[in-house]
Design an enzyme around this catalytic site. Structure first.
Site, short mmCIF file in Angstrom:
data_model
loop_
_atom_site.label_atom_id
_atom_site.label_comp_id
_atom_site.label_asym_id
_atom_site.label_seq_id
_atom_site.Cartn_x
_atom_site.Cartn_y
_atom_site.Cartn_z
N ALA A 9 0.80 -1.22 0.00
CA ALA A 9 0.00 0.00 0.00
C ALA A 9 0.83 1.28 0.00
O ALA A 9 0.30 2.36 -0.18
CB ALA A 9 -0.93 0.02 1.21
N ARG A 14 10.14 8.47 -2.24
CA ARG A 14 11.51 8.72 -2.70
C ARG A 14 11.77 8.20 -4.11
O ARG A 14 12.78 8.53 -4.72
CB ARG A 14 12.50 8.12 -1.70
N GLY A 80 -0.18 2.18 9.16
CA GLY A 80 0.87 1.28 9.61
C GLY A 80 0.70 -0.14 9.13
O GLY A 80 -0.36 -0.56 8.64
N GLU A 157 11.83 -0.54 15.79
CA GLU A 157 12.01 0.30 14.61
C GLU A 157 13.12 1.32 14.85
O GLU A 157 13.32 1.79 15.99
CB GLU A 157 10.71 1.02 14.26
N ASN A 230 14.09 1.93 -1.74
CA ASN A 230 13.33 3.12 -1.40
C ASN A 230 13.45 4.22 -2.45
O ASN A 230 12.66 5.16 -2.46
CB ASN A 230 13.78 3.67 -0.05
N ALA A 382 19.07 -6.47 -53.04
CA ALA A 382 19.33 -5.33 -52.16
C ALA A 382 18.39 -4.17 -52.47
O ALA A 382 17.95 -3.98 -53.60
CB ALA A 382 20.78 -4.88 -52.31
#
Length: 493
Positions: A9, A14, A80, A157, A230, A382
């Site tokens: 999600a 960045r 979250g 974290e 990221n 050709a």
């Protein structure tokens, strides 16, 4: 029953892209596609749910193409990772058994590693199992905190970690396995009392550990499998790692890759043994290379089938078939629908589109073959052009077997040149040529004597012509005329 929840999600700010992060391509699949592929081998008819949010419509469309059986669950408010897993479980209230939770941006995770993680979890009858890795630089990752006895204690974290915890080099990979009932119970107890104000899935691990539930940390044998991306620079790093991994596997399977650093092969490509891949080759999509074929240098093939023993050099080809022992290039362009028969040849500066060449047929140089069928062992002169488009529709021409077409021909579709026929150089063929006939369509040649001296007097060409005529004994008596009885236009007199 084994189930999978993939967290996809996030926006990936960045990346600075209108494309959701999990849809960025990486050697034949999207980031999300690689994660789905890693999870697929060990599923036993359980549910696969992908939590979507930013760019949800794009992600859903992609899933419909690559994994239509997957359930997409929308996280309207991104609060979250714990919140994302909770709404996925709410969408599948009947889900039981083992639940694998994966971040959608860890494309280097191998199926074998994920299978080992699940096996460890089930063998230990754990409430939760975490895939970890030890890395030189843990910046940006959650840290694995252990107690004095070395047992798993919690995941912290980085934003919430103490200086001592930030020094820990064992990191959380973003891959977990849970027992479904324990996961549901702890998700209901999550709080947002942290720097981000979010529900962390990692807090579930800590709460289970605090409650005395069995928690297992399973370390990946290869830390690169846990890497995500990221931004585009990190994505390029993943691409290089995957390139090396793919090339190494093919070389150990009997494929010769002359310069692995400049060879890029999608995970969807298939190669047979003794194929030779020269430097600066890109093989993409559903491309397959037959045994003993030589590809490159400087070649890009997208969804192309190359037969055994074929040679393709300095060529760009898309959605085409190159038959056994065929020869293509250098500097050829095969567009969709091209089919080259056994031992056929498409040479230098030749472009083809929806063209079929029979066995041994040749288009050696400087030609465009569009919407045409060329019979076996026919030679195309050709600078030939198949004129296939009249401004409204495209039509097809056919050249028979063992035919010989002259240089500088134009075949205006639809036209049929029969077996064994010839066409003269410089001809524009607008009518069918019967088998064994010679097709000629050009004006008779005219030589206008003395034209250069009259019209370009004093030029180097005029001086050279005069010297040649003098050396040959002077201008012929009939000088100045074209064909007998012909009246020349004013500017040619």
């Amino acid at each position: 029953m084994r189930n999978v929840i993939i967290l996809a999600a996030g926006e990936g700010k960045r990346m600075k892209s209108s494309v959701p992060k999990v849809l960025h391509p990486l050697l034949g699949r999207t980031l999300l596609g690689h994660v789905l592929a890693a999870a697929e081998p060990f599923l036993d008819h359980g549910t696969v749910a992908v939590v979507v949010g930013h760019g949800g419509d794009q992600v859903r469309e992609h899933l419909a193409e690559v994994a239509p059986e997957v359930v997409a669950v929308t996280q309207a408010e991104r609060r979250g990772t714990g919140h994302a897993v909770r709404i996925a479980l709410e969408a599948a209230p009947e889900l039981t058994g083992t639940v694998v939770v994966l971040n959608g941006d860890i494309p280097l995770l191998r199926p074998d590693t994920l299978a080992a993680l699940v096996h460890t979890h089930e063998a230990w009858k754990a409430s939760a199992t975490v895939l970890t890795a030890e890395v030189a630089d843990p910046t940006g990752f959650g840290r694995i905190v252990r107690n004095r006895g070395g047992e798993f204690s919690a995941i912290v974290e980085e934003r919430d970690a103490t200086p001592a915890q930030r020094a820990i080099r064992e990191i959380n990979s973003g891959a977990y396995v849970f027992e479904a009932a324990a996961l549901r119970e702890m998700l209901g107890k999550l709080s947002t009392d942290n720097e981000q104000g979010e529900e962390y899935l990692t807090d579930v691990i800590g709460m289970l550990a605090a409650a005395g539930a069995p928690i297992v940390a399973h370390r990946s044998p290869d830390a690169t499998e846990t890497l995500g991306a990221n931004d585009r620079a990190e994505l390029a790093g993943l691409r290089a790692i995957m390139r090396d991994r793919i090339n190494d596997e093919w070389m150990r399977s009997g494929v010769a890759i002359i310069d692995p650093a400049t060879t890029w092969i999608d995970v969807t490509v298939r190669l047979e043994r003794d194929a030779v891949i020269e430097p600066n080759v890109h093989l993409r999509g559903a491309t397959s290379i037959g045994e003993g074929a030589v590809i490159g240098p400087d070649t890009s093939l997208i969804d192309v089938v190359v037969g055994p023993g074929a040679a393709v050099v300095r060529t760009h080809a898309v959605s085409s078939e190159i038959g056994p022992q065929a020869s293509v290039g250098p500097f050829a362009y095969l567009r969709p629908g091209t089919q080259l028969g056994r031992k056929s040849k498409v040479g230098t500066f030749v472009e083809t589109k929806a063209a079929t060449l029979g066995e041994g047929a040749k288009v050696p140089h400087l030609s465009y073959v569009g919407d045409a069928t060329i019979g076996e062992h026919t030679n195309i002169g050709a600078a030939t052009v198949f004129v296939n488009y009249d401004g409204v529709r495209k039509q097809r021409s056919v050249i028979g077997a063992h035919a010989r077409t002259g240089a500088d021909n134009m075949f205006v579709a639809p036209v049929h040149v029969g077996d064994g026929a010839y066409t003269a150089a410089g001809s524009v063929i607008i009518k069918d040529v019967p088998p064994g006939a010679l097709g000629v369509s050009r004006a008779p040649q005219r030589n206008i004597e003395g034209w250069v001296e009259r019209k370009r007097s004093g030029s180097a060409a005029a001086q050279a012509a005069r010297a040649a005529l003098d050396a040959a004994g002077g201008e012929e008596e009939h000088g100045g005329a074209g064909q007998v009885g012909e009246t020349l236009p004013r500017d040619e007199q």
